[in-house]
Scaffold this active site. Structure first.
Site, short mmCIF file in Angstrom:
data_model
loop_
_atom_site.label_atom_id
_atom_site.label_comp_id
_atom_site.label_asym_id
_atom_site.label_seq_id
_atom_site.Cartn_x
_atom_site.Cartn_y
_atom_site.Cartn_z
N CYS A 111 1.10 -1.18 0.09
CA CYS A 111 0.05 -0.07 0.04
C CYS A 111 0.78 1.32 -0.09
O CYS A 111 0.36 2.31 0.03
CB CYS A 111 -0.77 -0.04 1.13
SG CYS A 111 -1.73 -1.50 1.27
N HIS A 247 -3.68 6.76 2.59
CA HIS A 247 -4.11 5.48 1.74
C HIS A 247 -5.44 5.25 2.32
O HIS A 247 -5.63 5.36 3.63
CB HIS A 247 -3.14 4.53 2.38
CG HIS A 247 -3.28 3.12 2.09
ND1 HIS A 247 -3.98 2.63 0.92
CD2 HIS A 247 -3.62 2.21 2.96
CE1 HIS A 247 -4.21 1.41 1.09
NE2 HIS A 247 -4.07 1.20 2.31
N ASN A 277 -10.21 -0.32 -0.61
CA ASN A 277 -8.82 -0.30 -0.43
C ASN A 277 -8.35 -1.02 -1.66
O ASN A 277 -8.42 -1.91 -1.79
CB ASN A 277 -8.50 -1.17 1.00
CG ASN A 277 -6.92 -1.15 1.27
OD1 ASN A 277 -5.97 -0.82 0.25
ND2 ASN A 277 -6.72 -1.57 2.41
#
Ligand code: ACO
Length: 320
Positions: A111, A247, A277
Site C-alpha cells: 500500500c 491511503h 482499499n
C-alpha cells in the site's frame, strides 16, 4: 531542484460491487462493512487488467500534465498484482503508450507502493539523471483475495492511479519512509509454491491473510508520527497543511489519524466509500479525484501518506 506533480490520472473498472451485492454471496451486511470501514462499494475487474487500467490512468495523467510519451524518461509502477511475473507492468505501460526512451520497472511496497515510487523518482530527478517520470500505483487485488474469507475480501477493490512528475523549482518538500519486515506476517500473501522436481509441492493457490487489529494498531501509531516528522522537516506546522491524502484502508484509521494530529476530518478527503482499499493505487486515485474536483490550487501544501504490508510506510509534503 524539486520533484513536482504536474498531472494526475486514474482508472477504475466498470463493474460496481456494493456491500449489498456481497451480502448475496457471503454472510455479511452493508451495516457490518460500512460501520467498521466506511466502504460502501468497490469496483472489481471483469475484462480489465492491472496493465490495461494503468495505461488508461497513465494517458489521463499525461493529458493533464500536457506531456507527450517521448518526454517520459522513467516509468515506475507500484504493484503487488502485476498481470505477469515478467515482464513488469511498467514495461507493459511503456509499450502501450509508446514511451520508447523510458526506463521502466515495478516495485513492491504494497500500500506504500506509490509513495515509494515517488521517492525513487525524486532521487533520479534531483540528481539530474532524468527530468520527467510517470509513476503509478495499480492493483487487481480481487485476484489475491480468498472470496471465502469475509474478513478480508470485503475490504479491497481494483483500480489504477498515475502521476506525471517533473524536476521543477517547487514540489516535494520533505519525505519520510520506513519498513518493518519483522511484522511481515500481519498482512501477507504467499507467492506460488515451488514445484521443482526436488520438492514437488502440490500446486496450491495462495491468498491474502490479515491480522486486522494488528494492522490497525500499526497504522494509527506509525502514520501520525510519520506525518508529524515530514511536516516538521518541511519547516511547516500541521496547521499549514491544506489536505491530508492518506491511503484509503479504513475510515476509522483516517479518523484516528485526524484526531491524533488534532486536525479536522474535513482536511482528509476520502475515496474509500466508492473504491474500497486499492493498496498502491489508493493514494494516486484519491489525488486524481481531488485534483479533478479543482480542490488543489498552486501553493497549497498537501501531505500524502501510504502504509501497509511489509510493513511499510511513506509520507511526503508536496507543494502543489
Ligand atoms: N461481515 C460480517 N461479519 C464479519 C465480517 C464480515 N465481512 N468479517 C468478520 N466478521 C465477524 C467475525 O467473524 C467476528 O465474528 P465473531 O465475533 O462471531 O468471531 C466479528 O465479525 C469481529 O471480527 P474481527 O475481525 O474481530 O473484526 P474487527 O472488529 O477487528 O474489524 C476490521 C475488522 C474492520 C478489518 C478491523 O480489524 C480493522 O479496521 N482493521 C484495520 C485493518 C485494515 O483496514 N486493513 C486493510 C488492509 S491493510 C492496509 O491497507 C494498511
Amino acid at each position: 531542484m524539486r520533484t513536482r506533480i504536474i498531472g494526475t490520472g486514474s482508472c477504475l473498472p466498470e463493474t460496481v460491487v456494493t456491500n449489498d451485492d456481497l451480502a448475496k454471496i457471503m454472510e455479511t451486511s452493508d451495516e457490518w462493512i460500512s460501520s467498521r470501514t466506511g466502504i460502501r462499494e468497490r469496483r472489481l475487474v471483469k475484462d480489465e487488467t492491472t496493465a490495461s487500467m494503468s495505461v488508461v490512468a497513465a494517458k489521463r495523467a499525461m493529458e493533464d500534465a500536457g506531456v507527450k510519451a517521448e518526454e517520459i524518461d522513467l516509468i515506475i509502477v507500484g504493484t503487488i498484482t502485476s498481470d505477469y511475473v515478467i515482464p513488469s507492468t511498467a514495461c507493459e505501460v511503456q509499450a502501450a503508450i509508446g514511451a520508447d526512451r523510458a526506463v521502466a520497472f515495478d516495485i513492491n511496497a504494497a500500500c506504500s507502493g506509490f509513495m515509494f515510487a515517488l521517492h525513487i523518482a525524486d532521487a533520479y530527478l534531483k540528481t539530474g539523471t532524468y527530468r520527467t517520470a510517470l509513476i503509478l500505483g495499480a492493483e487487481t487485488l480481487s485476484k489475491i483475495m480468498d472470496w471465502n474469507d469475509r474478513s478480508t475480501c470485503v475490504l479491497f477493490g481494483d483500480g489504477a492511479g498515475a502521476a506525471v512528475v517533473r524536476a521543477d523549482e517547487t514540489g516535494l518538500l520533505a519525505y519520510d519512509q520506513g519498513s518493518d519486515g519483522a511484522k511481515g506476517e500481519v498482512l501477507a500473501c504467499q507467492n506460488r509454491k515451488n514445484n521443482n522436481p526436488l520438492v514437488k509441492n502440490a500446486t496450491e493457490l495462495q491468498y491474502t491473510h490479515m491480522d486486522g487489529q494488528e494492522v490497525y494498531k500499526f497504522a494509527v501509531t506509525t502514520v501520525p508520527a510519520s506525518i508529524k516528522k515530514v511536516v516538521e522537516e518541511a519547516g511547516l506546522t500541521i496547521e499549514d497543511i491544506d489536505y491530508f491524502a492518506l491511503h484509503q484502508a479504513n475510515i476509522r484509521i483516517i479518523q484516528s489519524v485526524a484526531k491524533r494530529l488534532k486536525v479536522s476530518e474535513d482536511k482528509f478527503p476520502t475515496s474509500l466509500e466508492h473504491c474500497g482499499n486499492i493498496s498502491a493505487a489508493s493514494v494516486p486515485i484519491l489525488l486524481d479525484e481531488i485534483n479533478r474536483k479543482g480542490l488543489l490550487k498552486p501553493g497549497m501544501k498537501i501531505v500524502l501518506s501510504g502504509f501497509g504490508a511489509g510493513l511499510t510506510w511513506g509520507s511526503a509534503v508536496v507543494e502543489w
